[in-house]
Design a protein around this motif. Structure first.
Motif, PDB file in Angstrom:
ATOM      1  N   SER A  16      -1.117   3.767 -15.043  1.00  0.00           N
ATOM      2  CA  SER A  16      -0.329   4.747 -14.284  1.00  0.00           C
ATOM      3  C   SER A  16      -1.206   5.833 -13.674  1.00  0.00           C
ATOM      4  CB  SER A  16       0.736   5.387 -15.171  1.00  0.00           C
ATOM      5  OG  SER A  16       1.752   4.450 -15.453  1.00  0.00           O
ATOM      6  N   LEU A  17      -2.266   6.190 -14.367  1.00  0.00           N
ATOM      7  CA  LEU A  17      -3.133   7.270 -13.873  1.00  0.00           C
ATOM      8  C   LEU A  17      -3.787   6.941 -12.538  1.00  0.00           C
ATOM      9  CD1 LEU A  17      -4.846   8.462 -17.173  1.00  0.00           C
ATOM     10  CD2 LEU A  17      -3.212   9.746 -15.757  1.00  0.00           C
ATOM     11  N   TRP A  18      -4.010   5.658 -12.269  1.00  0.00           N
ATOM     12  CA  TRP A  18      -4.616   5.342 -10.971  1.00  0.00           C
ATOM     13  C   TRP A  18      -3.653   4.610 -10.043  1.00  0.00           C
ATOM     14  CZ3 TRP A  18      -6.150   0.860  -8.341  1.00  0.00           C
ATOM     15  CH2 TRP A  18      -5.979  -0.348  -9.035  1.00  0.00           C
ATOM     16  N   GLU A  19      -2.788   3.769 -10.567  1.00  0.00           N
ATOM     17  CA  GLU A  19      -1.907   2.994  -9.697  1.00  0.00           C
ATOM     18  C   GLU A  19      -0.806   3.851  -9.066  1.00  0.00           C
ATOM     19  OE1 GLU A  19      -0.524  -0.534 -11.703  1.00  0.00           O
ATOM     20  OE2 GLU A  19      -2.548  -0.963 -12.420  1.00  0.00           O
ATOM     21  N   MET A  20      -0.304   4.819  -9.805  1.00  0.00           N
ATOM     22  CA  MET A  20       0.750   5.677  -9.262  1.00  0.00           C
ATOM     23  C   MET A  20       0.241   6.475  -8.052  1.00  0.00           C
ATOM     24  SD  MET A  20       3.490   8.013 -11.410  1.00  0.00           S
ATOM     25  CE  MET A  20       2.244   8.471 -12.565  1.00  0.00           C
ATOM     26  N   PRO A  21      -0.895   7.181  -8.160  1.00  0.00           N
ATOM     27  CA  PRO A  21      -1.361   7.908  -6.969  1.00  0.00           C
ATOM     28  C   PRO A  21      -1.792   6.986  -5.828  1.00  0.00           C
ATOM     29  CG  PRO A  21      -2.907   8.212  -8.798  1.00  0.00           C
ATOM     30  CD  PRO A  21      -1.713   7.494  -9.344  1.00  0.00           C
ATOM     31  N   MET A  22      -2.338   5.825  -6.157  1.00  0.00           N
ATOM     32  CA  MET A  22      -2.743   4.904  -5.097  1.00  0.00           C
ATOM     33  C   MET A  22      -1.517   4.336  -4.376  1.00  0.00           C
ATOM     34  SD  MET A  22      -6.179   4.504  -4.764  1.00  0.00           S
ATOM     35  CE  MET A  22      -5.755   6.110  -4.145  1.00  0.00           C
ATOM     36  N   ALA A  23      -0.469   4.052  -5.124  1.00  0.00           N
ATOM     37  CA  ALA A  23       0.758   3.554  -4.498  1.00  0.00           C
ATOM     38  C   ALA A  23       1.385   4.638  -3.623  1.00  0.00           C
ATOM     39  CB  ALA A  23       1.743   3.067  -5.560  1.00  0.00           C
ATOM     40  N   GLN A  24       1.366   5.873  -4.117  1.00  0.00           N
ATOM     41  CA  GLN A  24       1.905   6.986  -3.317  1.00  0.00           C
ATOM     42  C   GLN A  24       1.088   7.161  -2.035  1.00  0.00           C
ATOM     43  OE1 GLN A  24       1.663   9.888  -6.478  1.00  0.00           O
ATOM     44  NE2 GLN A  24       3.822   9.645  -7.010  1.00  0.00           N
ATOM     45  N   ASP A  25      -0.220   7.012  -2.140  1.00  0.00           N
ATOM     46  CA  ASP A  25      -1.094   7.106  -0.971  1.00  0.00           C
ATOM     47  C   ASP A  25      -0.791   5.974   0.014  1.00  0.00           C
ATOM     48  OD1 ASP A  25      -3.416   8.391   0.337  1.00  0.00           O
ATOM     49  OD2 ASP A  25      -4.416   6.484  -0.063  1.00  0.00           O
ATOM     50  N   ALA A  26      -0.572   4.777  -0.509  1.00  0.00           N
ATOM     51  CA  ALA A  26      -0.305   3.610   0.349  1.00  0.00           C
ATOM     52  C   ALA A  26       1.022   3.748   1.087  1.00  0.00           C
ATOM     53  CB  ALA A  26      -0.334   2.327  -0.473  1.00  0.00           C
ATOM     54  N   ILE A  79     -10.504   1.608  -2.310  1.00  0.00           N
ATOM     55  CA  ILE A  79      -9.252   1.651  -1.540  1.00  0.00           C
ATOM     56  C   ILE A  79      -9.273   2.827  -0.572  1.00  0.00           C
ATOM     57  CG2 ILE A  79      -6.750   1.995  -1.680  1.00  0.00           C
ATOM     58  CD1 ILE A  79      -6.955   0.652  -4.546  1.00  0.00           C
ATOM     59  N   SER A  80      -9.576   4.004  -1.076  1.00  0.00           N
ATOM     60  CA  SER A  80      -9.552   5.221  -0.252  1.00  0.00           C
ATOM     61  C   SER A  80     -10.552   5.173   0.892  1.00  0.00           C
ATOM     62  CB  SER A  80      -9.824   6.453  -1.114  1.00  0.00           C
ATOM     63  OG  SER A  80      -8.787   6.612  -2.055  1.00  0.00           O
ATOM     64  N   GLY A  81     -11.654   4.470   0.691  1.00  0.00           N
ATOM     65  CA  GLY A  81     -12.680   4.376   1.715  1.00  0.00           C
ATOM     66  C   GLY A  81     -12.376   3.363   2.799  1.00  0.00           C
ATOM     67  N   SER A  82     -11.296   2.633   2.656  1.00  0.00           N
ATOM     68  CA  SER A  82     -10.927   1.612   3.638  1.00  0.00           C
ATOM     69  C   SER A  82      -9.914   2.180   4.626  1.00  0.00           C
ATOM     70  CB  SER A  82     -10.318   0.397   2.938  1.00  0.00           C
ATOM     71  OG  SER A  82     -11.229  -0.160   2.025  1.00  0.00           O
ATOM     72  N   THR A  83      -9.862   1.567   5.800  1.00  0.00           N
ATOM     73  CA  THR A  83      -8.888   1.973   6.812  1.00  0.00           C
ATOM     74  C   THR A  83      -8.244   0.736   7.428  1.00  0.00           C
ATOM     75  OG1 THR A  83     -10.582   2.009   8.539  1.00  0.00           O
ATOM     76  CG2 THR A  83     -10.122   4.104   7.404  1.00  0.00           C
ATOM     77  N   GLY A  84      -7.109   0.967   8.077  1.00  0.00           N
ATOM     78  CA  GLY A  84      -6.429  -0.108   8.790  1.00  0.00           C
ATOM     79  C   GLY A  84      -6.012  -1.247   7.884  1.00  0.00           C
ATOM     80  N   SER A  85      -6.098  -2.465   8.404  1.00  0.00           N
ATOM     81  CA  SER A  85      -5.673  -3.631   7.621  1.00  0.00           C
ATOM     82  C   SER A  85      -6.572  -3.852   6.411  1.00  0.00           C
ATOM     83  CB  SER A  85      -5.617  -4.883   8.495  1.00  0.00           C
ATOM     84  OG  SER A  85      -6.897  -5.173   9.028  1.00  0.00           O
ATOM     85  N   ALA A  86      -7.835  -3.386   6.484  1.00  0.00           N
ATOM     86  CA  ALA A  86      -8.729  -3.494   5.322  1.00  0.00           C
ATOM     87  C   ALA A  86      -8.216  -2.620   4.178  1.00  0.00           C
ATOM     88  CB  ALA A  86     -10.150  -3.093   5.696  1.00  0.00           C
TER      89      ALA A  86
END
Length: 152
Positions: A16-26, A79-86
Motif C-alpha cells: 500500500s505504501l507504494w502502490e496507492m500513491p502510484m495508482a493515484q498518480d496514474a 514509473i515516475s521517470g517515464s512519460t506517455g505510453s511508456a
C-alpha cells in the motif's frame, strides 16, 4: 501467530505504501482512459486494504513499516521517470509483478495460519490481489514481453 502471518501483514502494508500513491498518480498521468480507470479502482481498494491492515496490525501488536522498500522505491522512480505510453506500460509492469509476488504468500498464510483474524485478512487480501491482477491485465499491457525477469 506465526512468522509468516506477520510477514504477510507487513508486506501488505508495504504494498500500500507504494502502490496507492502510484495508482493515484496514474489516475492523473496515464495516457489511456482504461489505465486511468483501473488505477482509480486500485487506489480506492488499496485505501480500504491499508485501513484493514492497520486495524489487524493494531489488534495483533505488529509494528508496520512507514516507507516502501528500496526495491519498491526503485519501481516508483522507474514509473515516475517515464512519460506517455511508456509511463502506462512501466506502471502496469511493476504493479502486475508486485501483485504476482505477494499472491503466493497470501496463499501460504491462508492455508497454514491458525489465527482466525489473520485467515480472514488473508482472504480479503486474496480477493483484492486477484481483482487487481485482473484489472491490470484488462489494460492489454501485460504481454509476456512486458514482464521483467522475476528475479528483478
Amino acid at each position: 501467530m506465526s512468522k509468516i502471518d506477520r510477514e504477510l501483514i507487513r508486506k501488505v502494508r508495504l504494498a500500500s505504501l507504494w502502490e496507492m500513491p502510484m495508482a493515484q498518480d496514474a489516475v492523473q498521468r496515464a495516457t489511456t482512459a482504461k489505465v486511468r480507470q483501473v488505477s482509480e479502482t486500485i487506489a480506492s481498494q488499496h485505501h480500504t486494504l491499508d485501513r484493514q491492515v492497520r486495524e489487524v496490525a493494531s489488534k495483533l501488536e505488529i509494528t508496520l513499516p512507514v516507507k516502501p522498500t528500496e526495491q519498491q522505491q526503485s519501481w516508483m522512480s522507474d514509473i515516475s521517470g517515464s512519460t506517455g505510453s511508456a509511463y502506462d506500460a512501466t506502471y502496469i509492469k511493476w504493479l502486475r509483478l508486485a501483485h504476482g509476488q505477494i499472491f503466493g504468500l497470501i496463499g501460504q498464510v491462508r492455508g497454514s495460519t491458525q489465527n482466525t483474524l489473520v485467515r480472514r485478512f488473508a482472504e480479503q487480501c486474496n480477493a483484492a490481489v486477484l481483482n487487481h491482477q485482473r484489472l491490470l491485465e484488462s489494460t492489454g499491457l501485460t504481454t509476456p514481453e512486458s514482464f521483467p525477469d522475476p528475479a528483478a
